[in-house]
Structures are given as C-alpha cells and as structure tokens.
Design a protein around this motif. Structure first.
Motif, PDB file in Angstrom:
ATOM      1  N   ILE B 240       0.833  -1.204   0.000  1.00 58.87           N
ATOM      2  CA  ILE B 240       0.000   0.000   0.000  1.00 58.87           C
ATOM      3  C   ILE B 240       0.868   1.254   0.000  1.00 58.87           C
ATOM      4  O   ILE B 240       0.619   2.225  -0.713  1.00 58.87           O
ATOM      5  CB  ILE B 240      -0.926   0.016   1.246  1.00 58.87           C
ATOM      6  CG1 ILE B 240      -2.031  -1.023   1.106  1.00 58.87           C
ATOM      7  CG2 ILE B 240      -1.484   1.395   1.495  1.00 58.87           C
ATOM      8  CD1 ILE B 240      -3.303  -0.541   0.502  1.00 58.87           C
ATOM      9  N   GLY B 243       2.055   1.960  -3.279  1.00 65.01           N
ATOM     10  CA  GLY B 243       0.998   2.093  -4.286  1.00 65.01           C
ATOM     11  C   GLY B 243       0.618   0.703  -4.750  1.00 65.01           C
ATOM     12  O   GLY B 243       1.322   0.101  -5.552  1.00 65.01           O
ATOM     13  N   LEU B 281       2.764   5.594   7.774  1.00 65.91           N
ATOM     14  CA  LEU B 281       1.953   5.145   6.637  1.00 65.91           C
ATOM     15  C   LEU B 281       0.728   6.036   6.469  1.00 65.91           C
ATOM     16  O   LEU B 281       0.396   6.485   5.367  1.00 65.91           O
ATOM     17  CB  LEU B 281       1.499   3.693   6.851  1.00 65.91           C
ATOM     18  CG  LEU B 281       0.445   3.202   5.868  1.00 65.91           C
ATOM     19  CD1 LEU B 281       1.099   2.765   4.569  1.00 65.91           C
ATOM     20  CD2 LEU B 281      -0.381   2.076   6.426  1.00 65.91           C
ATOM     21  N   ILE B 282       0.045   6.301   7.584  1.00 70.30           N
ATOM     22  CA  ILE B 282      -1.174   7.104   7.521  1.00 70.30           C
ATOM     23  C   ILE B 282      -0.849   8.509   7.019  1.00 70.30           C
ATOM     24  O   ILE B 282      -1.546   9.045   6.157  1.00 70.30           O
ATOM     25  CB  ILE B 282      -1.878   7.135   8.896  1.00 70.30           C
ATOM     26  CG1 ILE B 282      -2.391   5.732   9.233  1.00 70.30           C
ATOM     27  CG2 ILE B 282      -3.020   8.132   8.908  1.00 70.30           C
ATOM     28  CD1 ILE B 282      -2.952   5.590  10.625  1.00 70.30           C
ATOM     29  N   LEU B 285      -0.248   8.460   3.379  1.00 71.04           N
ATOM     30  CA  LEU B 285      -1.489   8.304   2.620  1.00 71.04           C
ATOM     31  C   LEU B 285      -2.332   9.574   2.627  1.00 71.04           C
ATOM     32  O   LEU B 285      -3.057   9.851   1.676  1.00 71.04           O
ATOM     33  CB  LEU B 285      -2.314   7.129   3.157  1.00 71.04           C
ATOM     34  CG  LEU B 285      -1.785   5.741   2.803  1.00 71.04           C
ATOM     35  CD1 LEU B 285      -2.708   4.668   3.319  1.00 71.04           C
ATOM     36  CD2 LEU B 285      -1.600   5.590   1.309  1.00 71.04           C
ATOM     37  N   ILE B 286      -2.226  10.337   3.706  1.00 73.73           N
ATOM     38  CA  ILE B 286      -2.974  11.598   3.726  1.00 73.73           C
ATOM     39  C   ILE B 286      -2.398  12.540   2.661  1.00 73.73           C
ATOM     40  O   ILE B 286      -3.129  13.215   1.944  1.00 73.73           O
ATOM     41  CB  ILE B 286      -2.924  12.249   5.128  1.00 73.73           C
ATOM     42  CG1 ILE B 286      -3.761  11.419   6.101  1.00 73.73           C
ATOM     43  CG2 ILE B 286      -3.442  13.681   5.093  1.00 73.73           C
ATOM     44  CD1 ILE B 286      -3.643  11.834   7.537  1.00 73.73           C
ATOM     45  N   PRO B 289      -2.754  10.019  -1.467  1.00 72.93           N
ATOM     46  CA  PRO B 289      -3.829   9.063  -1.153  1.00 72.93           C
ATOM     47  C   PRO B 289      -3.720   7.712  -1.858  1.00 72.93           C
ATOM     48  O   PRO B 289      -4.402   6.783  -1.463  1.00 72.93           O
ATOM     49  CB  PRO B 289      -5.089   9.791  -1.608  1.00 72.93           C
ATOM     50  CG  PRO B 289      -4.724  11.219  -1.648  1.00 72.93           C
ATOM     51  CD  PRO B 289      -3.280  11.265  -2.010  1.00 72.93           C
ATOM     52  N   THR B 290      -2.879   7.581  -2.883  1.00 74.70           N
ATOM     53  CA  THR B 290      -2.762   6.271  -3.518  1.00 74.70           C
ATOM     54  C   THR B 290      -1.347   5.721  -3.421  1.00 74.70           C
ATOM     55  O   THR B 290      -0.899   4.977  -4.278  1.00 74.70           O
ATOM     56  CB  THR B 290      -3.200   6.329  -4.993  1.00 74.70           C
ATOM     57  OG1 THR B 290      -2.484   7.386  -5.628  1.00 74.70           O
ATOM     58  CG2 THR B 290      -4.675   6.583  -5.135  1.00 74.70           C
ATOM     59  N   GLY B 291      -0.659   6.062  -2.353  1.00 75.63           N
ATOM     60  CA  GLY B 291       0.680   5.533  -2.162  1.00 75.63           C
ATOM     61  C   GLY B 291       1.719   6.321  -2.942  1.00 75.63           C
ATOM     62  O   GLY B 291       1.386   7.220  -3.708  1.00 75.63           O
ATOM     63  N   GLY B 294       1.722   5.055  -6.572  1.00 70.82           N
ATOM     64  CA  GLY B 294       0.388   4.698  -7.056  1.00 70.82           C
ATOM     65  C   GLY B 294      -0.100   5.689  -8.099  1.00 70.82           C
ATOM     66  O   GLY B 294       0.240   6.867  -8.061  1.00 70.82           O
TER      67      GLY B 294
END
Lengths: 256, 301, 350, 370
Positions: B240, B243, B281-282, B285-286, B289-291, B294
């Motif tokens: 994750i 991505g 990680l959080i 992602l903030i 949002p897609t890694g 990603g």
C-alpha cells in the motif's frame, strides 16, 4: 445581472490546457447551449462550474456569489443542479429514491431525528416523497416509481437524472448531453420537457450534439474549440459563423 | 552517524524480505483487486515445506548444499504456486462476480484454515533449520560487518522484482496480464482468456510467497505456524505504501517500511515501533492518497 | 389506448401496495417470534450456552454498528475493535480509578469512542477503498500498542485493567450470565430498531447513495465527507457503548482482546450478513457459534472454522440477506395526479 | 449444509446425556493460537498422568475423567471455556497459560465453586485477590524477579539492560527484576520492549549496543531469545545475556546455534530431567515411552504438578471443591515433578525452587548447584 458569470477561467490537466481563459455569461430564464467538437472541453467547463474540478485561474460567479473552489454539494445547495454525460444514477435503488437524492439538500432532519423518527422528520419525509413523485410525474416516469433505476430504458434514465436534478429546486440546471442515446420520439418529448422546465423559471445550460435540438430550443449558443470560445450569439448567427463551420468541418462535420 | 548507517542497513535487510512478500501480494492485487490475506500463510507453507524437503526428505544430504537449496527453492515455488492456483479456483473464483469484499472474507477464512492446517500437520512448536543449511559468511564493507546472506536476500528480492517487472512489461503474456488488470471485460473482448491469466497470476504470486518463506527460514533459521500473519500484514502495508498493484512500488514500500521500523526502533522507541510505522503510513497516505508510486487517476465524470 | 394502460398500472400499483401490507404484517409476526425465541433461549440452556449467547450478543452489537459504516455507507473499516477498545477502557478506567458506576460511564464511553473516531477519521475519510482499509487496520494496531504500552499509566499495559465492578440497574445488580444475556440482547433489540429507522430516513438513504456512487451523491447535493464521517462516528459510538458493557461483563480487560484479528472477524460478520440487519444477526450467530460447536473437534476447531468461512462465502457470495428495498407510502391521490401527467407525457410523444 | 449443521448440533448434545460415576476434572489450555505448543504439552502430560492412574484402578474406586477445553490463549474464549467446564460439573480445573487468560476465567470458576490451579500464570495480582479456591503451581513474578536479581548480583554485573516483550509475563518479570536490582544496587541502564514474533532484532541490538551494557536481561520467551543470541553473535558483539524461565526450552539452543548460546544463563524452576526424585524419574520414563521425547517446557510440567496435587486430594477422600481447597491450603512437601509441592494461604506455591541454568559448550542446559 447575469445568473452565472464565468470570467477568464483556465483549467489544466498536467500539461494539457483543457479550458483556456474562457469567459461567458448566462442570463436568467434563458436556455444556453454549449457546443463544439469532441474534446473541446465542454464537459470540463461544466465540471468546473459544478465544483468537481477547481479551475487554476479565473472566477465563477453565481447569483452574485463566487462559487469557485466550493465543493459540489455546496454548489447544488446554492442552486446549480446537473446531469452527467455518462449517466450516473444509483442503479440498484428505485427511481423514487434517486429523485429523493436530489431532494436531500432541501431536507433538514438531523442524525438524531432520523434515528428516532421525530415527528418533524416524518412530516418532512412525507412532503419530500410527495414532491419527488411530482418530479417523476413531471418527466413522465411516475409509474416507474419503484422500479430500480438501472432497469429503465436509456432515455428514461436520462429523464430520471433530470427529475433528480429538479428535485433540488435549482435556479440553474446544467444538462450534459441530455439527448444522448435517445431515439427521435424521446428527443421530441425531451424538447417539451426542457421547455416546460424553463416555464418553471429555471435557467438551462446544456451541452448537446444533436444540432436540431440545440437550434430549436437554445436562445444563445457558445461554441468551444480547444478550450476557447470561438463564437457566441443567437443560433442563426452562430450557424453561419465561418470559424464555427471551419471547426466542425475540420473534425465532426456530420453532426450538423 | 555510524549507528544511523547501521540502522539503515538493518532496515534495508528487513525491508528486503517485506518487499519480497509484498511482490506476490501486489501482483495478485494488481490483477484481481483482491487483498489476499492468505498470502502470508502461503509464505509460511513455503518455509515449512522447504524445511521438510531439505531435512526430512533428505535432499540436503543427497546433493551438494548449493544444488540442494536451489532445487528445493524450485520445488517449493512450484508446490506453493499449485496451492495458490487451487485456492483461487476453489475459494476465490466463485466469488469473482460478488464484489471484492466477499473474496476478502474468503481469503481471511483461507488464512485461518492454512494456519491451522500447518499447525496440525506439523506440531504447534517452533521449527529450526539446522545450522549446516545456513550460509554464515560475513561481508565487510566500508567498515561495516554484516552476514552475507543479508546482501543475498536484498539482491534476490531486487532481482525477482526486475524479472517480474520485465515479464509484465516486455512479454506478450505480461501485456495480457496488464490488460486483464485494467479491464477484464475489454480483455475478454480482444480474445484474452481471462481465467487463464488469473490462474497464472495465482501461480506467480503464491510461488513468490513460497520462495520468500523459505528464504526467511534459511536466513533466520526459525519458523512457526503463526509467522505468516505478521509478515503478511507487513507486506500489505509495504504494498500500500508503494501504491498497491505497482511492482516497483511494492519494492520501494518494502524497503521504506523496513527503514522506518529500524529508525523508529533505534531512535524513538522500540515498543512503539509498529505504531510509528503505521503512523508514518497514515501520514503518507494523507499526503499521497494512492501511495508513493500509485497512479493518481482523476475521476472520470 | 393509453388510458387503459395507465389504469392498468394504477391497479398493479394498488395490488402491490396491498401485497406489501401483508408482507409487512408477516414480517411483524416473524420479528415477534424471533424476539420470543431469543427471550426464551436462556430458560433451556446451561450457563455455558447462555454465556455463548452473551458473546454472540456482543458481536451482534459490534456488527450492527459496523454495518452502519461498512454495510450502509460502504466505508472499508477493518479497525472497528479500536472503538470497542476505547469504550471498554474508558469504562474500566472511570470505574476502577474514580469508582463511577458502570452505567454512568456508558454514554461517556460511547462519546469518547465517537470523538476518537471523529478525530482520526477526519483526515482519512476521503481515502478510497483499500487505502482506507489499511489505515483503519493501522488505527486498531496503534490503539492496541498504545494500550499495551500503558499510556499515561492508566491502561495497565499488557495486564490490562481488572476489578471492574458489575453494573447496577435500578438497584438490581447484573452479575450472572443470564442477566447479561437480557441486557445485551435488549441493547441489540434497541439498536436494531434505531438503525432500522435510520435506514428509512434521509440519513440512511444518503449513506446508501454514497456507497453506490459517491461522486454522483456529491453531485446531487449530498455532503459526502460529512455523512461518511457521521456514519463513522455513529458506528464508533455504538461500538464504544458495547465495549463499556463488555468491560463490565468480563470485569477484566486486556489489549489483546481488541486486536486486528478480532476486527477481521467483525468485518467478515458484516460482509457475510450481506447488508441487512437480519443477515448480520444470522451471520454473527454463525461466526461466533461455529467455533464453539466445533469445540469437540479440539485441535481441528479453527481449521474447520476457516473452512466454514470459505464455504459460507461460496454458498452466499452476496451475503446471507441483502438489503431490502425501503417501503414508501405513496398516496392514492398522488397516484391519480401521477396518472394524469403520465398520460400527458404520452400525448406529447404521440 | 443445513443438515450437516443439525448433525453437528446433535453431536454436541449427546455426550452430555450419558455419564458414568467418575471424578471429573477439567484442563483448560491453549490448543490453538500462538501458544498452542504449550497447550499441547499440557494436554499430553495431564492425560498421560490420568491414564496411568486409571490403569491402576483410579482413586476412591472411581475413574478420573479429564475434560479438556481450548482457551486459544484469548481471554474471551477462556471465559467461554470456563463456562463450559462449569457446566460439565468438574470439581477442579487445571490451567491455564497466560495471566490475562487465567484472569478471565478466575471469577467464573470462583462463582461456580470449582477449584482452579493455574500453571503458567505468574502475575502477582492473581493470588492477591485471595480467592479461596484459586491456586497456582508456578512461582510469581516477584519471586522470580528476586531470584534473577540475586543471580545477576552474584555474577558481579554492574550495567544491566533489561528488555521485555510487552507480554504481561515478561513485563511483570522485567519490572520486578528492576525493583530488586535497585535494592541490590545494580544499575539498570536500559529498559524497553521488543515486538515478539518477529525474526529480525538487529535494529534493537544496534540500539542496545550504543547503551553499552555488560549484561542483557531479556525476560521474554525462547524464540526471541534465540534470535537475539544469534544476531548478537552475527554482529560480533560479545556481551553476556540472561533470561527468565520462559527461556527454559530445549529449542533455544537450536535457534541460537551452539556457539551463540554458549554462556547464556537463566533462572527457572527445574525440569524433571534435572531432578533426582523418584516421582520425576518415573514420570520422565513414561513420558519418553509414550511421546518419544522429553518434556520441553517447564510450564507444561507444572500442569502435571497441578494434577498431582488434585490426585493426592482425591486419594485422601476429598471430593468436593471446598474440602479439596482446604486440603491444598495446608499441603506441603508433596513430591512433584519440579520439586516439592505445597501452597500457602493465598494459594501460591511455597518453597524457593529457582535454579540457575547455564548453556555449556555442547549446548546443554547445566544446572548450577547452590
């Protein structure tokens, strides 16, 4: 004062300029058509107005208030409702609930009164169902009220999207190819429906490829190519504009 | 500074293993959009099977050590791939039309099933790879001493990533896999046998997982039937982070997670290490949002 | 010609409405029977079966609350145990340190869990699908690790908190499994009803729109982020209150009870349930009941459970009971109006 | 599917209907989950002992019936297992492993009037509640903390790094040891937890190295201990390391490798193979005959001790919970498999029976004579 005023709006995707320094007005109680060849940036203009995209530059003013950068639901609340080019109904849910989705922003019941079904909530719910049935009847889909939206014919799905938009009491209705996928008969009925909407004092801005429909109902046309306005005015004058003919002959002439 | 570099190396070593497990995870996800929670347990099966073949079946004694290990790696990869293939056939394929979460629940069931199956077939105790199987050469580089096998693991995971990437990008089958990943119906229309491609993916992904399991067994020497759950979760995080669905992303995510953990343990708190990793990680992602690698596709309206 | 079709439609509508009415009554009978069955269950079973019933009740409550988030709004939340844990610990701390009666702490435990959910979900609620899934897993793990590390010296580390007192309701002390059975299942009944009403309202519909297509929902004028957050907070609050009772039931709680695996089980319960509350209830019965039924197989217990999990999903890929369509009382008068405009529409086309 | 479920339900109900005249005792242990190996050993040992006794004609002319329930190492499942055993009307229960798990069952057995003898639950507070029917055959964390601190002081270490794994057992021992070390004037320069179940502890060892202790005291379990020893050696760091009784497992040396494990020491109650008593020798012989191996974990052996205590109560015609508990509270000097067995008024095991083991050059655990 125009109802909607778009001023020097620019929207980029990566390096691609989708809308380039675009300005136009929509007067109250008019039907305005936004036309142009495929890929001219018409839907992008719509998405900027409805808040799905935020333009990089320029301003959008609706009813005297700047709406640039507001989230889409906020813009609906202010009175701009839309339909989608690729129909986006809640296809598993019955038609009536699709229309109720549009009504949502005019309802007030909070979470707690929803949990406990407070008397005010019940009353509001009844009134809303009634109102939404009226909208369904308005577009001629009343007898489909409990059929899942996905089970309706393509043309009826477009009408249902219009009913859903109307349920939010819009001042401006934005239709993205309302006649797309409709047969001749359905298109004719659509013309009547659109005219009936105008009678309700709702301004209409539409994208449409069916030029007969556009010529018949629009009071003003805006012609877009490569994200810029190349012509605007009454249908009859736009039709004979050399720049427009050039643009269409160059790409999509058969649409005329 | 020396401690920092040492911790960085520690992180890269751990990250190499996360990356290796994450490769199989992300491969399956990329094509089916399925979070295969059983992947960690396929990894465990690889470790146990490797031990059985090497020691109980006596392959380690019958052949020169290097050849034996290589042979067992291939056998493990094939066998775990077969299990993955059967798993997809029986537990995932009937659910393909039912939405992704149904398959996720089935995958959780499969994870519980495999974990307990291993526990019952072997005993519920810790198993140890005998010492003679573990290569113990050390390497000295720039003043740091570390076991050579660490370098080997990092190398193998990078190599496998490159092979996989080349396979997906450069071969016809790889192109078909990409097509299925993007749109199954469209792929079917252009004549791709979607079921075959998915089966193939479920051979490659679990096969990679099996290899990773055996490598962990050989490197650390100690395996137990619950180890797949933890590694599976870490690999999911890694995938994750980079991505998910993206092969270089899985690699990057794995190494990054390893490094974050090592630095968190070294400089902040050992007990809070995993919480810190999750927190990072959080935050990532903030921001993205897609890694990290990603794709960021704008919603088409 | 079109007149008769319209009339035909009208009759069909009327018949359908009448049919719905009977169906509705049949459902009432069913629910009364169900309630009686649950009420009578403890009279037959041993304390073991009753205790199992209490356990199933806890999981049903958790699953119903997660159903609001996952089943109704379609938010992938695999960390529901975090809120359960927050609720349980708030009750445990207030009760053991400041000696608050358990029932007083319950609303507070719910609010604390809800507030916690609001704070952590605010920045992440816009994440899509699997990214949200991993973030919620992260939350449940962070909570567990925080509890384990004895934050503020209040959570007792891995030992957890012990000596939580039993709840007292109107002077009646709830001690035995049978007391908890009625307490928990009473709460299940209340929650079931409230969530049922919620589903049949503006709020419930908004969640379903978001689950189906959040871009379209936003485009219709629904504040997607706000409603997602509300669903999250509501579900978390409920989980927090459930945790509060759980703490009182167990009298001792430890971080390991609120781990990721438990979150997965709750997640699976909701998915197997299929979205409807009755489905969730049956699913919870199966998920918590089966491992106990498999007890006699000793070591094979969890193996069979894993197998059963796969088989159940294959047996019911869409879940046990999908959501039923909501019912609307569309009045007769409205229909005569609708009929008119329908015929008008048809005239236009002709 | 539905028929199958019905059949399963029936299967569950039938055994409850037919019962002969027996003395029923329960064993609650983790047969699944992360501690399953302990549970299996406990089950093996206790069922072996029950079988032996029944072959000799049982006690009081009755056979002993053992009912085993899985607690999965999880408090919630343990509460259910406890209810199940209560429903089965056992008089006494052996188990279980893990203090939090035991705690979840304590009040259930207490309310049901059943004697409980915990085996691997060392948390101090379990017996501080002074439940009349609760006993344990394992020592408490504070006793072990004292033993560990004494062993450290005796060897003359000055800078100790204490590491635990955040499990309630290891953390309890770590904290008790820290307190005792402080009293003895030994400096604790590092105190933190690692995450159990992982394989790679290099990051932690790197951090520890900068603290420069002369002894690492890891209070957790043998798999992590083994990995720490091994990776410490690979780093080329020669620092002494010790552990508590959770390290007392034959696999420790296998995991670490003989070279890395050499010199490692730990405090633990003795295993039967280290004792000279007849009871221990006989037990070891029959265990070897049946399972073709030696018992590897001291905790499982303590379950055997718990059974021994209950059996001796039965032999003296105590057959209800109250009189069994009365007997146990006064018990002392019974030959168990881990030394002399007896309980004090709180239900804790009496006697000081910690020994220090050291790993020798061949990788064997050698007991130190005090």
């Amino acid at each position: 004062m125009p109802l909607l005023k778009v001023d020097h709006m620019t929207k980029n995707f990566g390096g691609l300029v989708a809308v380039d320094d675009l300005s136009f007005n929509v007067e109250p109680n008019s039907i305005v058509g936004l036309i142009g060849p495929n890929g001219a940036g018409k839907t992008t203009v719509f998405n900027c107005i409805t808040g799905n995209y935020t333009p990089e530059a320029g301003s959008i003013t609706f009813d005297g208030q700047s709406i640039k950068g507001l989230r889409p639901h906020k813009i609906v609340e202010l009175g701009i409702a839309r339909t989608f080019q690729s129909i986006r109904l809640f296809s598993d849910l019955p038609s009536i609930e699709n229309v109720l989705a549009g009504r949502h922003c005019r309802m007030k019941a909070g979470m707690l009164s929803c949990l406990f079904h407070a008397p005010s909530q019940k009353k509001e719910e009844e009134a809303s169902v009634e109102r939404c049935m009226e909208e369904l009847a308005f577009v001629g889909l009343a007898h489909h009220w409990q059929d899942p939206a996905g089970s309706l014919s393509y043309g009826n799905q477009r009408l249902l999207e219009i009913a859903r938009a109307l349920a939010s009491d819009p001042k401006l209705l934005i239709l993205d190819e309302p006649a797309g996928g409709m047969n001749e008969q359905e298109t004719k009925a659509l013309v009547d429906t659109i005219l009936a909407i105008r009678k309700r004092n709702i301004t209409i801005l539409l994208i449409e490829h069916d030029m007969r429909l556009v010529m018949k109902i629009c009071e003003k046309l805006l012609v877009l190519e490569h994200g810029s306005l190349i012509a605007k005015g009454e249908p009859s004058s736009v039709r004979n504009d050399p720049a427009v003919i050039e643009a269409y002959l160059g790409s999509d002439a058969n649409k005329w | 500074m020396e401690q920092f570099l040492q911790q960085l190396l520690n992180g890269i070593a751990v990250g190499g293993i996360y990356a290796l497990v994450a490769l199989g995870y992300t491969m399956v996800y990329g094509v089916l959009k399925l979070i295969n929670f059983a992947h960690g347990d396929l990894f465990t099966i690889g470790a146990y099977l490797g031990l059985t073949l090497l020691v109980s079946a006596g392959i380690a004694g019958a052949l020169p050590l290097f050849a034996a290990i290589l042979l067992v790696f291939i056998m493990v990869a094939l066998f775990v791939a077969l299990i993955g293939f059967l798993l997809e056939r029986t537990a995932y394929r009937p659910l393909r039309s039912a939405g992704r979460l149904s398959a996720v629940v089935s995958a959780l069931g499969a994870s519980i099933f495999f974990q307990n199956a291993i526990m019952l077939i072997y005993e519920p105790r810790v198993y140890v790879f005998p010492d003679f199987l573990r290569p113990t050469f050390t390497i000295s580089l720039f003043g740091f001493t570390f076991p050579g096998i660490r370098l080997f693991i990092v190398g193998v995971s990078i190599l496998l990533m490159l092979l996989l990437w080349a396979f997906i990008q450069k071969t016809r089958v790889g192109t078909a896999i990409q097509a299925v990943a993007i749109d199954q119906d469209a792929a079917r229309l252009v004549g791709i046998n979607v079921n075959k491609i998915i089966s193939l993916v479920f051979l490659i992904g679990p096969g990679l997982g099996g290899i990773a399991g055996l490598m962990v067994g050989l490197y650390y020497g100690q395996i137990d039937f619950t180890m797949g759950w933890g590694y599976g979760l870490k690999a999911f995080i890694a995938a994750i982070l980079g991505g998910i669905g993206n092969i270089p992303g899985a690699m990057l995510g794995g190494f990054l997670l390893g490094i974050i953990e090592a630095l968190a343990a070294g400089y902040i708190s050992m007990a809070w290490k995993d919480a810190i990793a999750f927190f990072v990680l959080i935050v990532i992602l903030i921001v993205r949002p897609t890694g990290i690698l990603g794709e960021r596709t704008a919603e088409k309206l | 010609m079109h007149d008769t079709t319209a009339a035909h439609h009208f009759h069909a509508e009327k018949n359908k409405t009448v049919g719905r009415f009977f169906e509705h009554n049949k459902r009432s009978v069913f629910y009364v029977a169900l309630i009686l069955l649950f009420a009578a269950f403890p009279l037959t079973g041993s304390s073991y079966w009753i205790d199992l019933g209490v356990n199933i009740g806890f999981y049903t409550l958790l699953a119903l609350s997660l159903n609001v988030i996952l089943g109704q709004a379609g938010i992938f939340n695999m960390g529901h145990m975090a809120f359960y844990g927050v609720g349980a610990y708030v009750t445990a701390i207030l009760n053991t340190v400041w000696h608050w009666p358990v029932f007083w702490t319950m609303p507070l435990a719910g609010c604390a869990a809800g507030l916690f959910a609001a704070i952590v979900a605010r920045p992440i609620i816009h994440l899509r699908g699997d990214y949200l899934l991993i973030v919620t897993i992260g939350i449940v793990e962070i909570v567990r690790i925080a509890l384990l590390n004895d934050i503020g010296g209040l959570t007792g580390g891995s030992n957890g908190i012990f000596g939580i007192s039993r709840p007292v309701l109107f002077g009646f002390k709830i001690v035995k499994p049978i007391h908890f059975y009625y307490l928990v299942w009473g709460m299940v009944a209340v929650s079931y009803l409230l969530f049922y009403m919620m589903r049949r309202s503006r709020f419930g519909r908004a969640l379903n729109y978001i689950k189906t297509d959040d871009v379209a929902a936003e485009g219709c004028g629904i504040d997607v982020a706000h409603y997602k957050l509300l669903a999250f907070v509501l579900g978390a609050t409920w989980a927090g209150m459930t945790g509060s009772i759980y703490a009182a039931k167990m009298t001792t709680i430890a971080p390991e009870s609120f781990n990721f695996m438990e979150s997965c089980i709750i997640f699976a319960v909701v998915i197997l349930g299929g979205g409807s509350q009755l489905g969730v209830l049956i699913s919870a019965l199966l998920f918590i009941g089966l491992p106990e039924i498999f007890r006699q197989f000793n070591d094979f217990r969890m193996l069979l459970f894993g197998l059963a999990m796969m088989l159940m999903m294959i047996w019911r890929p869409q879940g046990i009971l999908p959501m039923r369509p909501r019912l609307y009382a569309v009045s007769k008068k409205l229909f005569s109006g609708a009929k008119e405009s329908t015929s008008k529409g048809q005239e236009k086309i002709a | 599917m539905k028929k199958l479920l019905l059949l399963l339900l029936l299967c569950c109900l039938i055994p409850a209907l037919c019962q002969a005249e027996t003395l029923k005792i329960g064993l609650m242990c983790p047969l699944t989950g992360k501690w399953a190996s302990e549970g299996h050993d406990m089950k093996n040992i206790v069922s072996l002992l029950v079988e032996e006794r029944n072959n000799l004609g049982g006690v009081q002319g009755k056979t002993i019936e053992l009912i085993v329930e899985d607690d999965a190492g999880d408090p919630r499942t343990a509460a259910l297992a406890a209810q199940k055993l209560s429903s089965a009307e056992v008089v006494a229960v052996i188990g279980t492993y893990g203090s939090a798990v035991t705690e979840a069952s304590q009040s259930i057995f207490d309310e049901a009037g059943i004697v409980q003898i915990a085996t691997g639950s060392t948390s101090v507070r379990l017996t501080e509640k002074e439940l009349p029917l609760f006993f344990r055959t394992c020592p408490r964390d504070d006793a072990q903390g004292l033993a560990a601190a004494e062993a450290i002081a005796k060897r003359g270490f000055k800078k100790v790094a204490i590491l635990h794994d955040n499990s309630s057992y290891a953390k309890g021992l770590a904290e008790e040891s820290r307190n005792e070390l402080k009293k003895l004037g030994v400096g604790v320069i590092f105190f933190d937890a690692l995450t159990p179940g992982e394989r790679d502890y290099n990051a932690i060892l790197t951090k520890l190295k900068t603290a420069d202790p002369d002894l690492i005291f890891f209070t957790g379990y043998y798999p992590e201990t083994g990995m720490l020893l091994r990776q410490k050696k690979e780093m080329g760091w020669n620092v002494a390391m010790m552990g508590g009784d959770a390290a007392n497992h034959q696999d420790l040396v296998k995991i670490a490798g003989v070279d890395a494990a050499k010199g490692y020491f730990f405090v633990s109650p003795p295993l039967p193979q280290d004792l000279n008593s007849k009871a221990a020798k006989d037990f070891l012989a029959s265990y070897k005959e049946k399972y073709k191996s030696e018992p590897v974990s001291v905790w499982a052996v303590l379950a055997g001790d718990a059974y021994k205590a209950i059996e001796s109560a039965f032999a003296l015609k105590h057959s209800d919970a109250k009189s069994i508990a009365g007997y146990l509270h006064k018990l002392s000097g019974l030959q168990g498999f881990s030394g002399d067995l007896g309980f004090d008024a709180k239900g804790d095991r009496i006697g000081k029976f910690y020994r220090t083991y050291t790993v020798n050059g061949e990788g064997k655990f050698v007991i130190e004579n005090e």
